[in-house]
Design a protein around this motif. Sequence first.
Motif, PDB file in Angstrom:
ATOM      1  N   LYS A 228      -9.159   5.203 -13.568  1.00  0.00           N
ATOM      2  CA  LYS A 228      -9.854   5.065 -14.848  1.00  0.00           C
ATOM      3  C   LYS A 228     -10.093   6.404 -15.534  1.00  0.00           C
ATOM      4  N   SER A 229      -9.519   7.485 -15.006  1.00  0.00           N
ATOM      5  CA  SER A 229      -9.727   8.790 -15.643  1.00  0.00           C
ATOM      6  C   SER A 229      -8.458   9.636 -15.576  1.00  0.00           C
ATOM      7  N   ILE A 230      -8.249  10.373 -14.477  1.00  0.00           N
ATOM      8  CA  ILE A 230      -7.065  11.204 -14.317  1.00  0.00           C
ATOM      9  C   ILE A 230      -6.195  10.550 -13.243  1.00  0.00           C
TER      10      ILE A 230
ATOM     11  N   THR B 261     -21.106  18.002 -16.909  1.00  0.00           N
ATOM     12  CA  THR B 261     -20.418  17.738 -18.173  1.00  0.00           C
ATOM     13  C   THR B 261     -18.968  17.405 -17.877  1.00  0.00           C
ATOM     14  N   LEU B 262     -18.452  16.360 -18.509  1.00  0.00           N
ATOM     15  CA  LEU B 262     -17.038  16.021 -18.312  1.00  0.00           C
ATOM     16  C   LEU B 262     -16.370  15.728 -19.641  1.00  0.00           C
ATOM     17  N   PHE B 263     -15.067  15.955 -19.654  1.00  0.00           N
ATOM     18  CA  PHE B 263     -14.224  15.556 -20.778  1.00  0.00           C
ATOM     19  C   PHE B 263     -12.917  15.026 -20.227  1.00  0.00           C
ATOM     20  N   CYS B 264     -12.444  13.924 -20.800  1.00  0.00           N
ATOM     21  CA  CYS B 264     -11.204  13.309 -20.344  1.00  0.00           C
ATOM     22  C   CYS B 264     -10.482  12.713 -21.547  1.00  0.00           C
ATOM     23  N   ALA B 265      -9.171  12.923 -21.631  1.00  0.00           N
ATOM     24  CA  ALA B 265      -8.348  12.334 -22.686  1.00  0.00           C
ATOM     25  C   ALA B 265      -7.163  11.629 -22.048  1.00  0.00           C
TER      26      ALA B 265
ATOM     27  N   VAL C 185      -4.632   6.049 -27.513  1.00  0.00           N
ATOM     28  CA  VAL C 185      -5.233   7.378 -27.428  1.00  0.00           C
ATOM     29  C   VAL C 185      -6.709   7.190 -27.078  1.00  0.00           C
ATOM     30  N   GLY C 186      -7.137   7.794 -25.987  1.00  0.00           N
ATOM     31  CA  GLY C 186      -8.524   7.642 -25.548  1.00  0.00           C
ATOM     32  C   GLY C 186      -9.178   8.983 -25.280  1.00  0.00           C
TER      33      GLY C 186
ATOM     34  N   ARG D  80     -11.374   4.565 -27.615  1.00  0.00           N
ATOM     35  CA  ARG D  80      -9.954   4.255 -27.431  1.00  0.00           C
ATOM     36  C   ARG D  80      -9.416   3.644 -28.719  1.00  0.00           C
ATOM     37  N   SER D  81      -8.269   4.163 -29.173  1.00  0.00           N
ATOM     38  CA  SER D  81      -7.587   3.642 -30.357  1.00  0.00           C
ATOM     39  C   SER D  81      -6.201   3.154 -29.957  1.00  0.00           C
ATOM     40  N   TYR D  82      -5.755   2.069 -30.608  1.00  0.00           N
ATOM     41  CA  TYR D  82      -4.448   1.475 -30.340  1.00  0.00           C
ATOM     42  C   TYR D  82      -3.669   1.406 -31.650  1.00  0.00           C
TER      43      TYR D  82
END
Length: 308
Positions: A220-222, A248-252, A194-195, A179-181
């Motif tokens: 905490k995800s979608i 396998t998972l991907f989350c943004a 942006v995470g 995670r970036s702020y």
Amino acid sequence: EVSQNNFDLFAPGKLFRGGGQKGRAYVAAGPRYQSAELGVVEPHLFNRHLELSVDGYRRMRWYDQYDLIRSGGQASLAYPVKFWPTWDPFGRLGIGISGEFIEFDDVDRGTWIFENKTVSYEMEDRLYGDAFEPVLHLFWAKDSRDSFRMPTKGHRTKLFVDLAPGGDNEYWRIGVNHRSYFNVWKRYNHVLMVGARAETIDGFSDEVPIYNRMFLGGPKSIRGIEYRNVAPFAKGNGNDSMPWGGQTLFCANFEYTIPVFKMLRIAAFTDVGSVGVDDFDFDFSDNFAWTAGIGFRLDIPMFPIRLD
């Protein structure tokens, strides 16, 4: 949740304050989920830059199809990584060990088809119910946020490898969480977050139990989609289907917050993610989800509140 950045485990007379440790107590209670967690971090063990973390927990969750209780604890040691020629710290490299007892109870009857195989919760209970999992954790983490409650700049990153070669379930798991702020409008203190999160898991010999498989959905995800409902589904008769999870998972996640006054921020966010069936399965076309929404952030000292 109560967090204290100047905690002292051995000073009850001072209300457990003044030792420079980090303490955390967390309790959640609801009709579907209950949890109790305690954690202490000693950032300078033996007066060195050696960080010791100790956590204990009991988490109970009641699904429509089964009940799941996880009870366990974890201890880890982390030390700063330094590179020549500046020798500036570049995150922390760590190792940890955990032990968890998993109770898998009150399962539904019935059979479904998943990837051309017949599956059932009763079969999962016979194979993997009431299991003990000792896990070795290897990780690298870096945290440069200016605040752990309501950050306005910096980032937090963790890369990890979990190995469970013994116990009742044998598997490996690798992942990254970042995670970036960004304070994009400093004059008015607008913050963009942006995470990204990615993980994959597989068994050393057996299949991965359903309670170790991967799902998305929830706060905490979608956000905006029910917990576990972003995942591969097992099909039954007619329209009957069950979330069976993947490997396998991907989350943004993207979030933009604007201050209303000192302790209140309004947020706009969008989340995107998916879950693949197998390990390193990045074909997310069948289980793709994208949501958007608004929320509020209350920065009450020691009690931050998030409403979405």
